[in-house]
Design a protein around this motif. Structure first.
Motif, PDB file in Angstrom:
ATOM      1  N   LYS A 129      62.316 111.145 -38.597  1.00 40.00           N
ATOM      2  CA  LYS A 129      62.261 111.981 -37.397  1.00 40.00           C
ATOM      3  C   LYS A 129      61.109 111.540 -36.519  1.00 40.00           C
ATOM      4  N   ARG A 130      61.323 111.633 -35.206  1.00 40.50           N
ATOM      5  CA  ARG A 130      60.249 111.317 -34.269  1.00 40.50           C
ATOM      6  C   ARG A 130      60.406 112.159 -33.013  1.00 40.50           C
ATOM      7  N   PRO A 131      59.291 112.443 -32.315  1.00 41.14           N
ATOM      8  CA  PRO A 131      59.367 113.248 -31.096  1.00 41.14           C
ATOM      9  C   PRO A 131      59.677 112.393 -29.865  1.00 41.14           C
ATOM     10  N   ILE A 132      60.439 112.949 -28.940  1.00 39.99           N
ATOM     11  CA  ILE A 132      60.637 112.322 -27.635  1.00 39.99           C
ATOM     12  C   ILE A 132      60.406 113.384 -26.565  1.00 39.99           C
ATOM     13  N   TYR A 133      60.457 112.997 -25.304  1.00 41.62           N
ATOM     14  CA  TYR A 133      60.220 113.943 -24.200  1.00 41.62           C
ATOM     15  C   TYR A 133      58.974 114.790 -24.454  1.00 41.62           C
ATOM     16  N   ALA A 134      57.870 114.147 -24.677  1.00 43.76           N
ATOM     17  CA  ALA A 134      56.589 114.828 -24.879  1.00 43.76           C
ATOM     18  C   ALA A 134      56.663 115.869 -25.982  1.00 43.76           C
ATOM     19  N   GLY A 135      57.480 115.596 -26.991  1.00 40.35           N
ATOM     20  CA  GLY A 135      57.546 116.517 -28.123  1.00 40.35           C
ATOM     21  C   GLY A 135      58.474 117.699 -27.909  1.00 40.35           C
ATOM     22  N   ASN A 136      59.183 117.719 -26.777  1.00 40.82           N
ATOM     23  CA  ASN A 136      60.122 118.813 -26.529  1.00 40.82           C
ATOM     24  C   ASN A 136      61.409 118.666 -27.306  1.00 40.82           C
ATOM     25  N   VAL A 137      61.649 117.464 -27.813  1.00 40.60           N
ATOM     26  CA  VAL A 137      62.863 117.178 -28.573  1.00 40.60           C
ATOM     27  C   VAL A 137      62.462 116.323 -29.771  1.00 40.60           C
ATOM     28  N   ILE A 138      63.085 116.613 -30.912  1.00 41.88           N
ATOM     29  CA  ILE A 138      62.875 115.783 -32.094  1.00 41.88           C
ATOM     30  C   ILE A 138      64.189 115.045 -32.365  1.00 41.88           C
ATOM     31  N   THR A 139      64.124 113.730 -32.539  1.00 41.57           N
ATOM     32  CA  THR A 139      65.360 113.000 -32.855  1.00 41.57           C
ATOM     33  C   THR A 139      65.255 112.391 -34.233  1.00 41.57           C
ATOM     34  N   THR A 140      66.434 112.128 -34.794  1.00 38.75           N
ATOM     35  CA  THR A 140      66.530 111.442 -36.062  1.00 38.75           C
ATOM     36  C   THR A 140      67.012 110.027 -35.763  1.00 38.75           C
ATOM     37  N   VAL A 141      66.270 109.045 -36.243  1.00 42.32           N
ATOM     38  CA  VAL A 141      66.694 107.656 -36.011  1.00 42.32           C
ATOM     39  C   VAL A 141      66.821 106.940 -37.343  1.00 42.32           C
TER      40      VAL A 141
END
Ligand SMILES: Cc1cc2nc3c(=O)[nH]c(=O)nc-3n(C[C@H](O)[C@H](O)[C@H](O)COP(=O)(O)OP(=O)(O)OC[C@H]3O[C@@H](n4cnc5c(N)ncnc54)[C@H](O)[C@@H]3O)c2cc1C
Ligand SMILES: Nc1ncnc2c1ncn2[C@@H]1O[C@H](COP(=O)(O)O)[C@@H](O)[C@H]1O
Lengths: 320, 248
Positions: A129-141
């Motif tokens: 898991k990592r944050p995107i959009y300044a931490g407003n969204v967490i994605t799984t890659v």
């Protein structure tokens, strides 16, 4: 067992406090070797890395050119180690400090593989898991099979490992053609104070634009010293010249996770909040009762900081 | 010297980004799009260098959807000389973007590439470093002050320890930080003038980029919510609350 190469961040004397947190992530993935690239006199960071629980070996890579943290000089050596040292590594990790962010993508490009930035949680051997959009969204890659996993580790997401380890320190070779097109001139300015380090301190007191001036910032320092805290700031406070840039907390500053964070005269913009949302307890002092910071604060106190801070110091003295 | 500036079209930084209902991405319909704020600073720096006589031409490039024309037009209105869009509707990950930029940099024979330090959508912070590696040239990342003298650049970098100076030989890749400059406002006449400036649109495939392995992007979810919102009435109550919590 998978082989993990962790690139140490250090200044020749001390190991960055983020490394103990990065090891916590790395040891979930396999057998951890820490590579310390240094010039002839940099033995202290090697010794510090050898003590970290979960490190099985420290690779000491000594070279005249490794005295300065230049990505263009280090990346070819890291790529060489990653690909070839004892058959190569399955993972190459670095902390998401400015050093790690500078050097690791250069390694990834040399190896022709993608990089996971700001890894915050290990799901399985290749899924994170990592944050995107300044931490407003967490994605799984997921990193595809058949290639090494390269990642910078979001240090605020992991608890530091202990220091009871005794890993052997071995000299390693990472010969590569080194460029001469980049030269390190030195640190121009450093916060270099006796105060605790912002990235590892259990307590942080931070000031924003509401503090009003460089002179006024003294009251923030005073409170910090009173409770043994490190000092942080919002971007607006840094931009206005109240404090140097290394004190900035947030999306483009430092991401921190202290037990206690006291935000004073900070409104709570998304870009600031992303830097503190892993804090154990957030306190906000702001004269605007509708400031967004109060939504995230565990304890909010509405009022003028110039009256509240002296009161707070008195109350602390009284409480002992 | 020709300066190439990389521009990414992203959701405006003021928008509170929401995960879509399916959890496969974020809501983009009707959402304001802008130039990545760091890229705007890169354009500004390129223009200032040109104004000081340190560069002859400023070319802005984007690899992205057709709609990225809008952001390139904004950069032209700021003062860039020409724009190129390599149109790709699918998501371009950093290594692919770096390989694409390498082709463009070589075709344009650029002497300096200015990029943002990170795109505020994927927050990757990778493309500049990757391009510099592939190009086998220096990188100066997180730059808050830039000076050219002859064939070298002196760059001040914002690092965890404070501010650091490095010197690199041109050609080079520089990624910019927020405090490098304050981008100019575009005025109405500039917007009109920009409409007549060249903006080439070419298919991404024309670059002949060998696609690298890509990260498989899965679920999107909102971050865990903090339980906040409690207010205390007085300093005494605050100190007591912190003591009770064991943080003081
Ligand atoms: C790409 C990008 C990246 C960014 N990265 C960061 C980052 O890393 N970190 C960061 O912090 N910001 C960052 N920002 C900026 C962010 O959007 C905000 O502008 C910034 O955080 C505001 O700082 P502030 O809260 O100190 O100032 P303001 O928003 O101006 O808030 C000041 C607050 O002080 C209060 N106040 C004033 N006087 C008093 C008083 N006497 N007593 C009590 N309260 C008082 C006011 O009520 C107000 O709430 C970034 C922005 C962009 C576009
Ligand atoms: N698709 C793209 N087209 C042009 N420039 C890009 C693109 N993606 C990234 N960049 C540049 O690279 C910088 C860093 O992006 P990233 O590594 O994705 O965070 C951005 O600020 C842009 O200047």
């Amino acid at each position: 067992m998978s082989r993990v190469l962790l690139i140490a961040d250090h200044d020749g004397k001390t190991l960055n406090t983020g490394i103990a947190r990065t090891v916590a992530c790395a040891r979930q993935l396999g057998n951890v070797h820490v590579a310390v690239f240094h010039a002839p006199d940099g033995d202290a960071p090697c010794a510090a890395a050898a003590k970290l629980d979960g490190v099985s070996r420290v690779l000491s890579v000594r070279h005249e050119a490794n005295g300065a943290p230049l990505a263009a000089v280090l990346a070819p050596q890291i790529a060489r180690l990653a690909a070839e040292h004892e058959g190569g590594y399955d993972y190459v990790l670095a902390p998401s400090t400015t050093f790690g962010k500078d050097v690791l993508p250069r390694v990834a490009a040399l190896l022709g593989v993608p990089q996971v930035s700001d890894l915050m949680e290990v799901i399985d051997a290749r899924t994170f898991k990592r944050p995107i959009y300044a931490g407003n969204v967490i994605t799984t890659v997921k990193v595809p099979e058949g290639i090494p996993v390269l990642a910078t580790v979001r240090i605020a997401s992991f608890q530091a490992v202990g220091e009871a380890g005794e890993a052997p320190i071995v000299a390693a070779q990472a010969e590569a053609e080194l460029p001469t097109h980049s030269r390190y001139l030195g640190l121009a300015e450093s916060g270099g104070s006796d105060r605790p380090d912002l990235q590892s301190a259990p307590r942080v007191v931070a000031g924003g634009r509401g503090v009003g001036s460089k002179e006024n910032f003294e009251i923030i320092f005073k409170l910090a010293d009173r409770i043994g805290a490190a000092v942080g700031a919002s971007r607006a406070a840094v931009d206005a010249g109240y404090v140097p840039n290394d004190m900035q907390v947030g999306q483009t500053g430092k991401i921190i996770a202290p037990d206690l964070y006291i935000a004073i005269g900070i409104s709570g913009a998304i870009q600031h909040m992303t830097g503190i949302k892993d804090a154990g307890c957030i306190v906000a002092i702001n004269k605007d009762g509708d400031a967004p910071i109060f939504e995230a604060a565990d304890f909010g106190l509405v009022g003028d900081l110039f009256t509240l801070l002296p009161e707070l110091e008195k109350a602390l003295d009284a409480a002992g | 010297m020709k300066i190439l500036v990389g521009i990414k079209r992203v959701i405006d930084y003021n928008v509170r980004v929401q995960v879509n209902r399916e959890g496969t991405g974020v809501v983009k319909d009707g959402v304001k799009m802008s130039i990545n704020p760091f890229d705007e600073i890169a354009v500004e720096e390129a223009l200032r260098m040109k104004e000081r006589g340190e560069a002859e031409e400023v070319v802005v490039v984007s690899v992205g959807p057709e709609a990225a024309q809008q952001q390139l037009r904004t950069a032209l209105a700021m003062g860039a000389d020409r724009a190129v869009l390599y149109q790709a509707e699918e998501e371009i990950q950093p290594l692919a973007a770096a390989r694409a930029l390498l082709q463009i940099v070589q075709a344009e024979d650029a002497g300096l590439v200015l990029l943002g330090k990170q795109a505020i959508d994927d927050d990757a912070n990778q493309v500049g470093q990757m391009l510099a590696a592939l190009w086998d040239r220096p990188q100066a990342t997180f730059v808050s002050k830039l000076e050219r003298s002859g064939d070298t650049l002196k760059a001040m970098r914002e690092v965890d320890a404070g501010l650091e100076n490095i010197e690199v030989d041109l050609p080079a890749v520089v990624t910019v930080d927020l405090r490098l400059n304050e981008p100019r406002f575009v005025k109405m006449p500039d917007i009109m003038k920009a409409k007549r400036k060249p903006l080439d649109i070419k298919p991404f495939a024309e670059l002949g980029v060998e696609m690298p392995p890509q990260l498989e992007v899965g679920a999107h979810e909102p971050p865990p919510k903090r339980q906040g919102g409690t207010k205390v009435e007085s300093v005494a109550a605050l100190v007591q609350a912190l003591k009770d919590k064991g943080v003081l």
